[in-house]
Design a protein around this motif. Structure first.
Motif, PDB file in Angstrom:
ATOM      1  N   LYS A  39      25.137 -32.892  15.610  1.00 57.08           N
ATOM      2  CA  LYS A  39      24.804 -31.801  14.697  1.00 57.08           C
ATOM      3  C   LYS A  39      24.363 -30.534  15.421  1.00 57.08           C
ATOM      4  O   LYS A  39      24.561 -29.424  14.923  1.00 57.08           O
ATOM      5  CB  LYS A  39      23.756 -32.264  13.687  1.00 57.08           C
ATOM      6  CG  LYS A  39      24.300 -33.259  12.668  1.00 57.08           C
ATOM      7  CD  LYS A  39      23.275 -33.642  11.645  1.00 57.08           C
ATOM      8  CE  LYS A  39      23.875 -34.539  10.556  1.00 57.08           C
ATOM      9  NZ  LYS A  39      24.468 -35.779  11.085  1.00 57.08           N
ATOM     10  N   LEU A  40      23.770 -30.665  16.598  1.00 51.81           N
ATOM     11  CA  LEU A  40      23.397 -29.480  17.356  1.00 51.81           C
ATOM     12  C   LEU A  40      24.642 -28.750  17.859  1.00 51.81           C
ATOM     13  O   LEU A  40      24.795 -27.532  17.649  1.00 51.81           O
ATOM     14  CB  LEU A  40      22.506 -29.861  18.538  1.00 51.81           C
ATOM     15  CG  LEU A  40      22.185 -28.725  19.508  1.00 51.81           C
ATOM     16  CD1 LEU A  40      21.445 -27.588  18.807  1.00 51.81           C
ATOM     17  CD2 LEU A  40      21.387 -29.237  20.703  1.00 51.81           C
ATOM     18  N   LEU A  41      25.550 -29.473  18.505  1.00 57.12           N
ATOM     19  CA  LEU A  41      26.775 -28.857  19.016  1.00 57.12           C
ATOM     20  C   LEU A  41      27.613 -28.290  17.873  1.00 57.12           C
ATOM     21  O   LEU A  41      28.213 -27.220  17.987  1.00 57.12           O
ATOM     22  CB  LEU A  41      27.590 -29.877  19.810  1.00 57.12           C
ATOM     23  CG  LEU A  41      26.914 -30.484  21.042  1.00 57.12           C
ATOM     24  CD1 LEU A  41      27.842 -31.490  21.713  1.00 57.12           C
ATOM     25  CD2 LEU A  41      26.498 -29.399  22.030  1.00 57.12           C
ATOM     26  N   MET A  42      27.646 -29.023  16.756  1.00 60.50           N
ATOM     27  CA  MET A  42      28.386 -28.581  15.575  1.00 60.50           C
ATOM     28  C   MET A  42      27.842 -27.245  15.066  1.00 60.50           C
ATOM     29  O   MET A  42      28.598 -26.303  14.804  1.00 60.50           O
ATOM     30  CB  MET A  42      28.260 -29.648  14.485  1.00 60.50           C
ATOM     31  CG  MET A  42      28.929 -29.334  13.163  1.00 60.50           C
ATOM     32  SD  MET A  42      28.322 -30.415  11.834  1.00 60.50           S
ATOM     33  CE  MET A  42      28.546 -32.034  12.534  1.00 60.50           C
ATOM     34  N   LYS A  43      26.530 -27.148  14.924  1.00 62.60           N
ATOM     35  CA  LYS A  43      25.912 -25.923  14.425  1.00 62.60           C
ATOM     36  C   LYS A  43      26.166 -24.757  15.376  1.00 62.60           C
ATOM     37  O   LYS A  43      26.391 -23.618  14.945  1.00 62.60           O
ATOM     38  CB  LYS A  43      24.409 -26.132  14.244  1.00 62.60           C
ATOM     39  CG  LYS A  43      24.020 -26.749  12.916  1.00 62.60           C
ATOM     40  CD  LYS A  43      24.196 -25.740  11.788  1.00 62.60           C
ATOM     41  CE  LYS A  43      23.472 -26.179  10.537  1.00 62.60           C
ATOM     42  NZ  LYS A  43      23.581 -25.166   9.462  1.00 62.60           N
ATOM     43  N   GLN A  44      26.124 -25.020  16.670  1.00 61.16           N
ATOM     44  CA  GLN A  44      26.400 -23.976  17.641  1.00 61.16           C
ATOM     45  C   GLN A  44      27.810 -23.427  17.460  1.00 61.16           C
ATOM     46  O   GLN A  44      28.040 -22.218  17.575  1.00 61.16           O
ATOM     47  CB  GLN A  44      26.199 -24.515  19.056  1.00 61.16           C
ATOM     48  CG  GLN A  44      24.738 -24.791  19.394  1.00 61.16           C
ATOM     49  CD  GLN A  44      24.552 -25.497  20.716  1.00 61.16           C
ATOM     50  OE1 GLN A  44      25.479 -26.135  21.230  1.00 61.16           O
ATOM     51  NE2 GLN A  44      23.367 -25.411  21.284  1.00 61.16           N
ATOM     52  N   LYS A  45      28.758 -24.308  17.153  1.00 58.19           N
ATOM     53  CA  LYS A  45      30.134 -23.872  16.932  1.00 58.19           C
ATOM     54  C   LYS A  45      30.269 -23.106  15.623  1.00 58.19           C
ATOM     55  O   LYS A  45      31.055 -22.161  15.523  1.00 58.19           O
ATOM     56  CB  LYS A  45      31.084 -25.068  16.955  1.00 58.19           C
ATOM     57  CG  LYS A  45      31.274 -25.686  18.330  1.00 58.19           C
ATOM     58  CD  LYS A  45      31.866 -24.684  19.316  1.00 58.19           C
ATOM     59  CE  LYS A  45      32.066 -25.280  20.688  1.00 58.19           C
ATOM     60  NZ  LYS A  45      32.621 -24.282  21.650  1.00 58.19           N
ATOM     61  N   PHE A  46      29.497 -23.498  14.612  1.00 56.59           N
ATOM     62  CA  PHE A  46      29.498 -22.751  13.358  1.00 56.59           C
ATOM     63  C   PHE A  46      29.029 -21.311  13.598  1.00 56.59           C
ATOM     64  O   PHE A  46      29.593 -20.354  13.068  1.00 56.59           O
ATOM     65  CB  PHE A  46      28.600 -23.424  12.329  1.00 56.59           C
ATOM     66  CG  PHE A  46      29.166 -24.672  11.700  1.00 56.59           C
ATOM     67  CD1 PHE A  46      30.363 -25.217  12.126  1.00 56.59           C
ATOM     68  CD2 PHE A  46      28.493 -25.316  10.663  1.00 56.59           C
ATOM     69  CE1 PHE A  46      30.892 -26.370  11.540  1.00 56.59           C
ATOM     70  CE2 PHE A  46      29.015 -26.465  10.068  1.00 56.59           C
ATOM     71  CZ  PHE A  46      30.207 -26.982  10.510  1.00 56.59           C
ATOM     72  N   ILE A  47      27.969 -21.168  14.393  1.00 57.98           N
ATOM     73  CA  ILE A  47      27.462 -19.836  14.720  1.00 57.98           C
ATOM     74  C   ILE A  47      28.515 -19.059  15.507  1.00 57.98           C
ATOM     75  O   ILE A  47      28.764 -17.877  15.248  1.00 57.98           O
ATOM     76  CB  ILE A  47      26.153 -19.939  15.525  1.00 57.98           C
ATOM     77  CG1 ILE A  47      25.043 -20.605  14.683  1.00 57.98           C
ATOM     78  CG2 ILE A  47      25.714 -18.564  16.020  1.00 57.98           C
ATOM     79  CD1 ILE A  47      24.620 -19.812  13.469  1.00 57.98           C
TER      80      ILE A  47
END
Length: 246
Positions: free
Chosen positions: A18-26
């Motif tokens: 979820k951390l890496l995912m959120k970074q990609k969303f940003i």
């Protein structure tokens, strides 16, 4: 060799964290809830380590509640906790390794959709709606044990007027993750506001993406969703083969 790989190992690793995912969303610039990471005894807005380090960001004073604590690794809601105040966070934090979580602003949008997406757009979707007997303290989440699923053909699907933007953001996020095929859970405002007026535009946020969505319809037969994947995957193979000059 000559194999065509759909969803690289690295893309799966990103979508599962979820951390890496959120970074990609940003990185993709899509709509998602504000969130925090925790490192070196500081909370960092949207995971930006350049924003921490001041007296104002030490501890929990700047967090806007309610928030959802989400373990980096978890599925079907496991590892998620709704936290409504600093006091609740202080209690919850005890004996937790906070570096293993992100803390996401809870947006109380009334509808949630799952979109199955390739770079061509959404090829299958449904709405996750709460069952009528769900306890009040569980209504903040949307999972199989408390939900029914409305297909797009169902009158209760209630397609948002921001649908094209939602699909566009999902495709952007898909490409940022580096995947070929993912499903996205998206929270959306209800069609009408609290006064019963139709909204001119339904705001939304991308919650998360999934690389292994459930497709079981409980009958032992091929579900509608699974059949859509059977139809879609050859298109991806052909497109990637052409891109590789095969």
């Amino acid at each position: 060799g000559n194999r065509i790989e759909i969803n690289t190992v690295n893309a799966i690793k990103i979508s599962a964290n979820k951390l890496l995912m959120k970074q990609k969303f940003i990185e993709a610039g899509v709509k998602t809830a504000n969130w925090y990471t925790f490192s070196n005894y500081l909370f960092y807005p949207n995971g930006d380590l350049t924003l921490g380090g001041t007296d104002q960001t030490r501890g929990v004073e700047t967090i806007e509640y309610p928030i959802v604590a989400k373990a980096h690794y978890g599925s079907k809601g496991r590892g998620n906790t709704l936290i409504k105040s600093q006091e609740e966070l202080n209690t919850w934090m005890q004996r937790k390794t906070l570096n293993n979580y992100i803390f996401e602003k809870f947006m109380n949008f009334g509808h949630e959709f799952r979109l199955h997406v390739t770079e061509d757009g959404c090829f299958y979707t449904c709405r996750k709606a709460l069952k009528q007997d769900v306890p009040e303290d569980q209504k903040w989440r949307r999972h199989d044990d408390i939900c029914v699923w409305f297909l797009e053909t169902n009158e209760n699907f209630q397609k948002p007027n921001s649908w094209n933007d939602i699909v566009s953001d999902c495709v952007k996020a898909l490409k940022a993750v580096g995947a070929d095929l993912l499903s996205f859970d998206v929270r959306v405002q209800t069609p009408r506001d609290k006064d019963g007026n139709l909204r001119s535009y339904q705001e939304y946020i991308l919650l998360e993406c999934n690389s292994a969505s459930s497709m079981d319809n409980g009958t032992g037969e091929v579900s509608i969703c699974a059949q859509k994947y059977i139809d879609e995957i050859p298109k991806i193979i052909i497109r990637k083969a052409k891109q590789n000059g095969r």
